[in-house]
Scaffold this active site. Sequence first.
Site, PDB file in Angstrom:
ATOM      1  N   LYS A   1      72.887  33.546  25.774  1.00  0.00           N
ATOM      2  CA  LYS A   1      72.942  34.024  24.470  1.00  0.00           C
ATOM      3  C   LYS A   1      71.778  34.471  22.909  1.00  0.00           C
ATOM      4  O   LYS A   1      70.971  35.244  22.704  1.00  0.00           O
ATOM      5  CB  LYS A   1      74.630  34.371  23.376  1.00  0.00           C
ATOM      6  CG  LYS A   1      75.644  33.905  24.198  1.00  0.00           C
ATOM      7  CD  LYS A   1      76.905  33.204  23.416  1.00  0.00           C
ATOM      8  CE  LYS A   1      76.903  32.529  23.372  1.00  0.00           C
ATOM      9  NZ  LYS A   1      77.302  31.348  24.297  1.00  0.00           N
ATOM     10  N   THR A   2      71.850  33.714  22.819  1.00  0.00           N
ATOM     11  CA  THR A   2      70.407  33.763  22.253  1.00  0.00           C
ATOM     12  C   THR A   2      69.421  33.624  22.880  1.00  0.00           C
ATOM     13  O   THR A   2      68.515  34.309  22.391  1.00  0.00           O
ATOM     14  CB  THR A   2      70.165  31.163  21.918  1.00  0.00           C
ATOM     15  OG1 THR A   2      71.370  30.845  21.149  1.00  0.00           O
ATOM     16  CG2 THR A   2      69.028  31.000  20.606  1.00  0.00           C
TER      17      THR A   2
ATOM     18  N   ASP B   1      74.539  32.685  14.756  1.00  0.00           N
ATOM     19  CA  ASP B   1      75.101  32.328  16.391  1.00  0.00           C
ATOM     20  C   ASP B   1      76.373  31.053  15.911  1.00  0.00           C
ATOM     21  O   ASP B   1      76.937  31.478  14.058  1.00  0.00           O
ATOM     22  CB  ASP B   1      74.104  30.807  16.612  1.00  0.00           C
ATOM     23  CG  ASP B   1      74.819  30.118  17.990  1.00  0.00           C
ATOM     24  OD1 ASP B   1      75.901  30.349  18.461  1.00  0.00           O
ATOM     25  OD2 ASP B   1      74.155  29.023  18.429  1.00  0.00           O
TER      26      ASP B   1
ATOM     27  N   THR C   1      81.385  31.750  21.492  1.00  0.00           N
ATOM     28  CA  THR C   1      82.141  30.418  21.913  1.00  0.00           C
ATOM     29  C   THR C   1      83.771  31.381  22.629  1.00  0.00           C
ATOM     30  O   THR C   1      84.062  31.123  23.281  1.00  0.00           O
ATOM     31  CB  THR C   1      82.170  29.938  22.463  1.00  0.00           C
ATOM     32  OG1 THR C   1      82.808  29.321  20.902  1.00  0.00           O
ATOM     33  CG2 THR C   1      81.055  29.170  22.157  1.00  0.00           C
TER      34      THR C   1
ATOM     35  N   ARG D   1      71.398  26.282  31.035  1.00  0.00           N
ATOM     36  CA  ARG D   1      71.406  25.285  30.114  1.00  0.00           C
ATOM     37  C   ARG D   1      71.623  23.875  31.118  1.00  0.00           C
ATOM     38  O   ARG D   1      70.846  22.503  31.486  1.00  0.00           O
ATOM     39  CB  ARG D   1      71.711  24.967  28.679  1.00  0.00           C
ATOM     40  CG  ARG D   1      72.119  23.732  28.567  1.00  0.00           C
ATOM     41  CD  ARG D   1      72.658  23.422  27.109  1.00  0.00           C
ATOM     42  NE  ARG D   1      71.727  24.670  26.291  1.00  0.00           N
ATOM     43  CZ  ARG D   1      72.873  25.414  25.128  1.00  0.00           C
ATOM     44  NH1 ARG D   1      73.663  24.794  25.145  1.00  0.00           N
ATOM     45  NH2 ARG D   1      72.314  26.152  24.361  1.00  0.00           N
TER      46      ARG D   1
HETATM   47  P1  ADP Z   1      73.192  30.082  24.145  1.00  0.00           P
HETATM   48  O1  ADP Z   1      72.744  30.688  23.195  1.00  0.00           O
HETATM   49  O2  ADP Z   1      74.316  30.999  24.978  1.00  0.00           O
HETATM   50  O3  ADP Z   1      74.263  28.814  24.430  1.00  0.00           O
HETATM   51  P2  ADP Z   1      70.731  29.551  25.186  1.00  0.00           P
HETATM   52  O4  ADP Z   1      70.360  31.390  25.620  1.00  0.00           O
HETATM   53  O5  ADP Z   1      70.616  28.616  24.324  1.00  0.00           O
HETATM   54  O6  ADP Z   1      72.354  29.503  25.889  1.00  0.00           O
HETATM   55  O7  ADP Z   1      70.474  29.274  26.587  1.00  0.00           O
HETATM   56  C1  ADP Z   1      69.821  27.774  27.420  1.00  0.00           C
HETATM   57  C2  ADP Z   1      68.693  27.617  28.187  1.00  0.00           C
HETATM   58  O8  ADP Z   1      69.056  28.101  29.002  1.00  0.00           O
HETATM   59  C3  ADP Z   1      67.733  28.103  27.984  1.00  0.00           C
HETATM   60  O9  ADP Z   1      66.727  27.259  27.905  1.00  0.00           O
HETATM   61  C4  ADP Z   1      67.252  29.518  28.392  1.00  0.00           C
HETATM   62  O10 ADP Z   1      66.191  29.316  29.147  1.00  0.00           O
HETATM   63  C5  ADP Z   1      68.645  29.068  29.628  1.00  0.00           C
HETATM   64  N1  ADP Z   1      68.832  30.184  30.368  1.00  0.00           N
HETATM   65  C6  ADP Z   1      69.813  30.839  29.760  1.00  0.00           C
HETATM   66  N2  ADP Z   1      69.724  32.188  30.441  1.00  0.00           N
HETATM   67  C7  ADP Z   1      68.957  32.506  31.141  1.00  0.00           C
HETATM   68  C8  ADP Z   1      69.028  33.360  32.015  1.00  0.00           C
HETATM   69  N3  ADP Z   1      68.970  35.059  32.455  1.00  0.00           N
HETATM   70  N4  ADP Z   1      67.890  33.599  32.746  1.00  0.00           N
HETATM   71  C9  ADP Z   1      66.955  32.453  32.689  1.00  0.00           C
HETATM   72  N5  ADP Z   1      66.429  31.748  32.117  1.00  0.00           N
HETATM   73  C10 ADP Z   1      67.621  31.538  31.522  1.00  0.00           C
END
Ligand code: ADP
Length: 338
Positions: free
Chosen positions: A63-64, A108, A157, A216
Site C-alpha cells: 500500500k505504501t 497510513d 488494514t 514484505r
Molecule cells: P504496506 O504499506 O501494505 O504495509 P509496503 O508498501 O510497505 O506494504 O510493502 C512492503 C515491501 O514489499 C516493500 O519493501 C516493497 O518493496 C515490497 N512490495 C510490496 N508490493 C510489491 C510489489 N507489487 N512488487 C514488488 N515489491 C513489492
Amino acid sequence: MVTGSQVTPEEDKIQFSLRPKRLDEYIGQRDLKGKLKVTLEAAQARKEPVEHMLFYGPPGLGKTTLAHIISNEMGSKIYATAGPALQRSGDLMGILTNLNEGDILFIDEIHRLSPTIEEFLYPALEDYKVDFVVDKGAFAKVINVPLKRFTLVGATTRAGSLSAPLRDRFGLYYHIDFYPPDDLAEIIIRTASLLNSYIDSESAQMVAMRSRGTPRIANRLFRRVRDYAEVKGDGRVTLELAERALDAEGIDSLGLDNLDRKLLKIVLDYYKGGPVGIEALAATLNEEADTLVDMVEPYLLKIGFVQRTRRGRMVSAEAAKHLGVALSGGSQQGLFDK
Ligand code: ADP
C-alpha cells in the site's frame, strides 16, 4: 516478538530500498494496476490532481509502495504520515498548508485518526480549505484557510473501522489481496538482483510458497536464506539450503511461524477448536488483540485454518491435520470443515 509482518526500523530501511518506483515495476495485482493506470493517465490528461483514494488490505502487501508510485508517476511530492502520529489539528494544519497542487498526502493506518483530526480533515478533502480556530473563549476566531488541490492517499488494514463520513470522501477504493506464489517468486528474484545476489527460480518458488502471500515477508525470508547460504554454503542459494534456512527460522511448509502455530494449538488444545473470543485468545497468548487481528489472523483466514464467527474464532480440521494434532472424536466441538 517480531511476527512475520511487523517492522523494525532497520527492516523498514531495507524494505524502503526495495520499493518499486514506477507502476510498471510493481509486480502482480494486475487488475488493480490496470485500473490505477487509467485513473492516473486520465488525471494527467486533464492536468488535474488524482481523486482521493484508499488502499485497504493486510500489512506488507504494497500500500505504501503504491502511494509513492502515484507521486512518482504524477511527478508530485509526497508527504507520508500515519493516523496515530497526527495528534493535534495544528500538526495537520502545518502539513496541509505546505502541500502544493497535485501533491500527495499519504496517511497510513488512517482508521486510527482521532475523531477531532478526522473532522478537521473533512473540509480539506471536500472544499480544499480548513477552518482553524485561534484564541479561546470570547476572543475565539475561525480563520478560513484555503488549500491547494492535493490528493489524499489513505491506507488501512481495516476498511471496516473507517468512519462512514471519512470513507465517503474517497473517490477511489482499491483492495489489495494476498499475492499468489508465482508473483512472490518474481518479487524474490527482483529483490535478489537488487541486493546483488542470486536465487534460481525453483528456490524462489519454494520461498514464495512460505511467504504467506506477502511481499514484505518474501523479502525478509529471502534475506534469511541468503545469509544462511553465505554462512553454511558458498553463497549460492540452493533449494536444499533455502529449505534448511527457513526450517531453522521456524517457518513451515505453509509459511506459518511460531506465533501462528501457537495460536492454532491453543485454540485446539485449550478451547477444543473454538469458538474463542479474540480477547481471551490474546490474553492466553500474551499478545495484543490488535496484533492478532492485523498481523496473524488474515492469512490463517485466507487459507481456511481459522474461521471468524459471531461467537469467536474457530480452527479447521485441516489446521489440526497440518499441526499433527490428533482429533479425538467429538471432543473438539469447534472444528469446522472447509
Ligand atoms: P504496506 O504499506 O501494505 O504495509 P509496503 O508498501 O510497505 O506494504 O510493502 C512492503 C515491501 O514489499 C516493500 O519493501 C516493497 O518493496 C515490497 N512490495 C510490496 N508490493 C510489491 C510489489 N507489487 N512488487 C514488488 N515489491 C513489492
